[in-house]
Write a protein that holds these residues in place. Structure first.
Motif, mmCIF file in Angstrom:
data_model
loop_
_atom_site.group_PDB
_atom_site.id
_atom_site.type_symbol
_atom_site.label_atom_id
_atom_site.label_comp_id
_atom_site.label_asym_id
_atom_site.label_seq_id
_atom_site.Cartn_x
_atom_site.Cartn_y
_atom_site.Cartn_z
ATOM 1 N N GLU A 143 0.829 -1.202 0.000
ATOM 2 C CA GLU A 143 0.000 0.000 0.000
ATOM 3 C C GLU A 143 0.867 1.256 0.000
ATOM 4 O OE1 GLU A 143 -3.227 0.501 -0.422
ATOM 5 O OE2 GLU A 143 -3.374 -1.640 -0.825
ATOM 6 N N GLU A 144 1.969 1.226 0.753
ATOM 7 C CA GLU A 144 2.882 2.372 0.765
ATOM 8 C C GLU A 144 3.505 2.580 -0.610
ATOM 9 O OE1 GLU A 144 5.791 1.991 3.831
ATOM 10 O OE2 GLU A 144 4.372 2.475 5.447
ATOM 11 N N ASN A 145 3.894 1.492 -1.241
ATOM 12 C CA ASN A 145 4.508 1.606 -2.566
ATOM 13 C C ASN A 145 3.539 2.187 -3.590
ATOM 14 O OD1 ASN A 145 6.663 0.410 -1.307
ATOM 15 N ND2 ASN A 145 6.719 -1.411 -2.594
ATOM 16 N N LEU A 146 2.280 1.793 -3.493
ATOM 17 C CA LEU A 146 1.288 2.330 -4.418
ATOM 18 C C LEU A 146 1.112 3.833 -4.219
ATOM 19 C CD1 LEU A 146 -1.495 -0.437 -4.316
ATOM 20 C CD2 LEU A 146 0.131 0.025 -6.172
ATOM 21 N N ARG A 147 1.145 4.285 -2.975
ATOM 22 C CA ARG A 147 1.045 5.725 -2.691
ATOM 23 C C ARG A 147 2.222 6.478 -3.298
ATOM 24 N NH1 ARG A 147 0.789 5.299 3.535
ATOM 25 N NH2 ARG A 147 1.542 7.440 3.404
ATOM 26 N N VAL A 148 3.405 5.899 -3.186
ATOM 27 C CA VAL A 148 4.597 6.551 -3.733
ATOM 28 C C VAL A 148 4.536 6.580 -5.255
ATOM 29 C CG1 VAL A 148 7.112 6.412 -3.931
ATOM 30 C CG2 VAL A 148 6.016 5.949 -1.736
ATOM 31 N N LEU A 149 4.092 5.487 -5.879
ATOM 32 C CA LEU A 149 3.963 5.447 -7.336
ATOM 33 C C LEU A 149 3.106 6.596 -7.849
ATOM 34 C CD1 LEU A 149 3.402 1.711 -8.381
ATOM 35 C CD2 LEU A 149 5.275 3.197 -9.088
ATOM 36 N N GLU A 150 2.020 6.887 -7.149
ATOM 37 C CA GLU A 150 1.128 7.960 -7.570
ATOM 38 C C GLU A 150 1.818 9.317 -7.543
ATOM 39 O OE1 GLU A 150 -3.409 7.229 -6.537
ATOM 40 O OE2 GLU A 150 -2.153 7.014 -4.750
ATOM 41 N N GLN A 151 2.789 9.482 -6.644
ATOM 42 C CA GLN A 151 3.432 10.774 -6.440
ATOM 43 C C GLN A 151 4.637 11.006 -7.345
ATOM 44 O OE1 GLN A 151 2.098 13.087 -4.606
ATOM 45 N NE2 GLN A 151 0.475 11.766 -3.807
ATOM 46 N N LEU B 215 16.925 10.944 -5.704
ATOM 47 C CA LEU B 215 16.284 12.161 -5.205
ATOM 48 C C LEU B 215 14.887 12.333 -5.793
ATOM 49 C CD1 LEU B 215 19.084 14.888 -5.073
ATOM 50 C CD2 LEU B 215 18.043 13.608 -3.200
ATOM 51 N N LEU B 216 14.706 11.908 -7.050
ATOM 52 C CA LEU B 216 13.366 11.942 -7.651
ATOM 53 C C LEU B 216 12.426 11.042 -6.863
ATOM 54 C CD1 LEU B 216 11.614 12.905 -10.068
ATOM 55 C CD2 LEU B 216 12.362 10.860 -11.278
ATOM 56 N N TRP B 217 12.912 9.881 -6.489
ATOM 57 C CA TRP B 217 12.131 8.960 -5.654
ATOM 58 C C TRP B 217 11.879 9.580 -4.290
ATOM 59 C CZ3 TRP B 217 14.145 3.297 -4.514
ATOM 60 C CH2 TRP B 217 13.144 2.568 -3.876
ATOM 61 N N ALA B 218 12.902 10.246 -3.733
ATOM 62 C CA ALA B 218 12.763 10.860 -2.410
ATOM 63 C C ALA B 218 11.664 11.922 -2.402
ATOM 64 C CB ALA B 218 14.094 11.474 -1.979
ATOM 65 N N LEU C 151 8.469 10.117 -2.086
ATOM 66 C CA LEU C 151 8.330 9.596 -0.717
ATOM 67 C C LEU C 151 7.874 10.697 0.234
ATOM 68 C CD1 LEU C 151 11.563 7.422 -0.672
ATOM 69 C CD2 LEU C 151 9.271 6.537 -0.231
ATOM 70 N N ALA C 152 8.461 11.877 0.082
ATOM 71 C CA ALA C 152 8.059 12.993 0.944
ATOM 72 C C ALA C 152 6.617 13.393 0.664
ATOM 73 C CB ALA C 152 9.008 14.174 0.734
ATOM 74 N N ALA C 153 6.226 13.421 -0.616
ATOM 75 C CA ALA C 153 4.854 13.786 -0.976
ATOM 76 C C ALA C 153 3.853 12.772 -0.430
ATOM 77 C CB ALA C 153 4.722 13.890 -2.494
ATOM 78 N N ALA C 154 4.290 11.512 -0.316
ATOM 79 C CA ALA C 154 3.412 10.459 0.217
ATOM 80 C C ALA C 154 3.468 10.377 1.742
ATOM 81 C CB ALA C 154 3.806 9.108 -0.383
ATOM 82 N N GLY C 155 4.255 11.230 2.366
ATOM 83 C CA GLY C 155 4.359 11.239 3.833
ATOM 84 C C GLY C 155 5.230 10.139 4.392
ATOM 85 N N LEU C 156 6.139 9.580 3.564
ATOM 86 C CA LEU C 156 6.978 8.465 4.000
ATOM 87 C C LEU C 156 8.440 8.852 4.154
ATOM 88 C CD1 LEU C 156 5.351 5.725 1.737
ATOM 89 C CD2 LEU C 156 5.015 6.052 4.196
ATOM 90 N N LEU C 157 8.751 10.125 3.979
ATOM 91 C CA LEU C 157 10.088 10.654 4.229
ATOM 92 C C LEU C 157 9.930 12.074 4.742
ATOM 93 C CD1 LEU C 157 13.218 10.203 3.851
ATOM 94 C CD2 LEU C 157 12.977 11.417 1.674
ATOM 95 N N GLU C 158 10.601 12.382 5.829
ATOM 96 C CA GLU C 158 10.470 13.720 6.413
ATOM 97 C C GLU C 158 10.941 14.775 5.416
ATOM 98 O OE1 GLU C 158 12.271 14.148 10.218
ATOM 99 O OE2 GLU C 158 11.517 12.230 10.962
ATOM 100 N N ARG C 159 10.182 15.852 5.325
ATOM 101 C CA ARG C 159 10.538 16.931 4.411
ATOM 102 C C ARG C 159 11.898 17.528 4.765
ATOM 103 N NH1 ARG C 159 8.075 17.865 -0.490
ATOM 104 N NH2 ARG C 159 5.888 17.211 -0.358
#
Length: 455
Positions: free
Chosen positions: A250-258, A332-335, A338-346
């Motif tokens: 589910e987390e990966n799907l959220r990141v894919l969208e972002q 960094l593009l992935w990062a 991740l930040a947009a999905a709330g899975l990496l601190e801004r």
């Protein structure tokens, strides 16, 4: 390098091809995907023309030097346009015999437009358009399915998929790209025949998978891949990981969208993170016959993704090799996703962006010393030689040694404390006692902590 195709010039060229065929007394229409896109209000990526002219007549009409006969055996001639116009595939109306190889027809027969439409894959791709009179010819109910948003195989879906197994993946891609649903009978046929996708070459599967993962609707595409059973066949390691760790999925799907216009390797790594090991990623890429570049990038990204969040607490020497990698921009593009999905601190993303936005010489300065300096001090090449160079470089990156003079003084002190390593013998076994911390660029392993040993 091929010239960039202008959508406006390409469209005019496709219209010109139809006009020339009409003026010569033949029927000619735009066909397939370009008609679908025109009716959906999208700009076609390319244009196909269907006609009752035979291949040799098409070549005569457009002159041999302006045509390519690569597909002539299947009734297809490519007409080459002027600069910016691209190429137009002109195909004779045809029906096809059996497909022994699951891709190419054993034999083609020239036929009527209606018969030609009925041998195509999906109803939305079985339309013809008269671009001169702006009139649609629909023998398969494609306009209605476009209005209703349905991907439906023409005729018997099992027969359509038996002709070319890749059509199962194309159904998924079209449904995701256009945000359509898949007709229940068509979807049931995909689920039933999914194992047969392996009859398709890895390269063709990879091309469709890349289109799915780089499309803005990539989340829907991968959900359909899993629901249809196609992922069980082409990405079995991923599906096994999903069953073990549904929360990670589910987390990966959220990141894919972002992800914003990601390269294929980045989207593939984001899809598989935490569910597939780097070695399994390597195996997937080899099975799909992906390039060494894509395989190397995706594997590296999986290895180094965990270290993103550790950056502010690490010594820079631990992160330097990772930051210097040519793959770091993709990470960094992935990062950002991740930040947009709330899975990496801004704040961590900002730390990386600020660090790497500085002039390179600030975070990747030229080494203070070289091997010539060690040899001048009497140390022959060997294990100790390499350890000293590494140790000085670490201390330089971490700001402990800032000048060449300070680095040389550090070297002299180390050699004075370990006088036994100064030897001209190449098989000298004595080693300096230096810190072994640092990031292994190939394995992706960070050291356990920042502590250092003295020489």
């Amino acid at each position: 390098m091929p010239h960039r195709v202008s959508p406006e010039k390409q469209r005019e060229f496709a219209l010109e091809v139809v006009r020339i065929l009409r003026q010569a007394g033949y029927r000619a229409y735009w066909a397939g995907g370009c008609v679908r896109d025109e009716l959906l209000g999208r700009t076609p990526k390319d244009y196909d023309v269907a006609t009752d002219a035979h291949p040799e007549e098409i070549r005569r009409l457009f002159r041999h030097r302006k045509t390519l006969a690569v597909g002539a055996a299947f009734g297809v001639i490519t007409v080459v346009g002027r600069r910016g116009e691209g190429q137009i595939e002109v195909a004779t109306f045809r029906r096809e015999d059996t497909y022994s190889d699951g891709r190419h027809p054993d034999r083609v027969h020239y036929c009527s437009p209606e018969e030609d439409a009925k041998r195509r894959d999906f109803t939305i791709n079985g339309l013809f358009l008269d671009p001169i009179e702006n009139r649609v010819l629909d023998f398969v109910g494609g306009q209605e399915d476009l209005r209703r948003g349905i991907i439906r195989a023409i005729g018997n879906p099992r027969q359509r998929f038996a002709e070319d197994k890749l059509r199962m993946l194309r159904a998924v891609r079209f449904a995701a790209t256009f945000d359509f649903s898949i007709d229940p009978e068509t979807f049931e046929a995909i689920q039933e025949m999914a194992p047969q996708i392996l009859q398709v070459s890895g390269e063709r599967i990879a091309t469709e998978l890349e289109r799915c993962l780089t499309d803005p609707q990539r989340r829907r595409a991968v959900e359909l891949l899993v629901a249809s059973g196609l992922a069980d066949v082409i990405l079995q390691e991923l599906v096994q990981g999903i069953k073990r760790l549904p929360h990670q999925w589910e987390e990966n799907l959220r990141v894919l969208e972002q992800l914003l216009e990601p390269p294929f390797a980045v989207a593939l790594a984001a899809l598989c993170f935490g569910l597939v090991t780097p070695q399994q990623m390597h195996d997937i890429c080899r099975r799909l016959r992906l390039s060494n570049e894509i395989r190397g990038t995706a594997t590296w990204l999986l290895q180094h993704r965990p270290f993103l969040s550790e950056a502010p607490t690490r010594m820079w020497s631990d992160l330097h090799a990772m930051a210097s990698s040519r793959y770091m921009p993709q990470l960094l593009l992935w990062a950002e996703a991740l930040a947009a999905a709330g899975l990496l601190e801004r704040s961590i993303l900002s730390w990386w962006q600020n660090k790497l936005s500085q002039p390179r010489e600030l975070w990747d300065p030229p080494p203070l010393i070289t091997g010539d300096d060690l040899q001048a001090l009497g140390l022959a090449p060997g294990p100790s030689y390499r350890k000293l160079l590494t140790e000085v470089r670490k201390r330089q990156l971490d700001g402990e040694l800032t000048t060449r003079e300070a680095a040389l003084a550090f070297l002299r002190d180390c050699l004075a404390r370990n006088a036994s390593v100064i030897s001209d013998q190449p098989n000298e076994k004595a080693e300096l006692s230096v810190d072994k911390s640092g990031l292994n660029q190939h394995s992706g392993e960070l050291p356990p902590g920042p502590a250092r040993e003295e020489c």
